[in-house]
Design an enzyme around this catalytic site. Sequence first.
Site, mmCIF file in Angstrom:
data_model
loop_
_atom_site.group_PDB
_atom_site.id
_atom_site.type_symbol
_atom_site.label_atom_id
_atom_site.label_comp_id
_atom_site.label_asym_id
_atom_site.label_seq_id
_atom_site.Cartn_x
_atom_site.Cartn_y
_atom_site.Cartn_z
ATOM 1 N N GLY A 46 0.837 -1.193 0.000
ATOM 2 C CA GLY A 46 0.000 0.000 0.000
ATOM 3 C C GLY A 46 0.868 1.237 0.000
ATOM 4 N N GLN A 51 2.971 10.012 1.068
ATOM 5 C CA GLN A 51 4.282 9.389 1.273
ATOM 6 C C GLN A 51 5.268 9.724 0.168
ATOM 7 O OE1 GLN A 51 2.341 5.336 2.082
ATOM 8 N NE2 GLN A 51 4.266 5.201 3.208
ATOM 9 N N CYS A 94 5.808 -0.036 7.486
ATOM 10 C CA CYS A 94 5.460 1.093 6.614
ATOM 11 C C CYS A 94 6.698 1.525 5.843
ATOM 12 C CB CYS A 94 4.950 2.242 7.479
ATOM 13 S SG CYS A 94 4.542 3.732 6.547
ATOM 14 N N LEU A 95 6.529 1.818 4.562
ATOM 15 C CA LEU A 95 7.665 2.256 3.754
ATOM 16 C C LEU A 95 8.239 3.578 4.268
ATOM 17 C CD1 LEU A 95 6.276 1.394 0.192
ATOM 18 C CD2 LEU A 95 7.944 0.098 1.536
ATOM 19 N N HIS A 136 -4.452 1.491 7.649
ATOM 20 C CA HIS A 136 -3.099 2.050 7.686
ATOM 21 C C HIS A 136 -2.955 3.182 6.656
ATOM 22 C CE1 HIS A 136 1.458 1.450 7.912
ATOM 23 N NE2 HIS A 136 1.310 2.217 6.844
ATOM 24 N N GLU A 137 -3.436 2.924 5.427
ATOM 25 C CA GLU A 137 -3.284 3.930 4.362
ATOM 26 C C GLU A 137 -4.185 5.142 4.593
ATOM 27 O OE1 GLU A 137 -0.769 3.683 2.527
ATOM 28 O OE2 GLU A 137 -0.361 1.595 3.057
ATOM 29 N N HIS A 140 -2.603 7.471 6.897
ATOM 30 C CA HIS A 140 -1.637 8.354 6.224
ATOM 31 C C HIS A 140 -2.333 9.607 5.700
ATOM 32 C CE1 HIS A 140 2.212 6.316 6.131
ATOM 33 N NE2 HIS A 140 1.690 5.193 5.674
HETATM 34 NI NI NI Z 1 2.576 3.316 5.622
#
Ligand code: NI
Length: 169
Positions: A46, A51, A94-95, A136-137, A140
């Site tokens: 995701g 991000q 998470c990236l 989660h997304e 963000h």
């Molecule tokens: Ni993330």
Amino acid sequence: MEPLNILTYPDNFLSEPTKPVENIDEKIQNLIKDMASIMYQAPGIGLAAIQVGINKSLLVYDVSPRDEERSLQVLINPRIVESEGTTISEDEGCLSVPDFRANVKRSASVLIEGVDSKEKPLRIEAEGLLAVVLQHEIDHLNGILFIDRISSLKREIYKRRVRKNLKNK
Ligand code: NI
């Protein structure tokens, strides 16, 4: 346009709430393509526009198993309209929070509304991995990282490590 990079904690931009996408124009279509390639390359399941430094309410995800065909999903201006139960997502990552994983308390199932890349209304009932990824997304998009949802003690351990790494650079 400059190539997009994944922003990482403690970049302040990641804690900004995003703005709704008003026109799903060519710029947005190109952004979706770029985000998809960044996500698959990472690899991640995701990615939210914020991000990669774009302050818009847009995310891409793909929870299809690795050995199956890719199935890119796009969700624009999503909101959680219902949530039920609780679950602990194990080893969430998470990236934008590299080299760190933690268990996070999440809703067990969610109902989400938004639109896809063709402005078609979407209504997604999710549980399991999909429910966790979407929560989660969508976090963000509201300027929330998963480390904001763990114990302050665990968060401090991570923050201290990041500060140390920044100092050593
Ligand atoms: Ni993330």
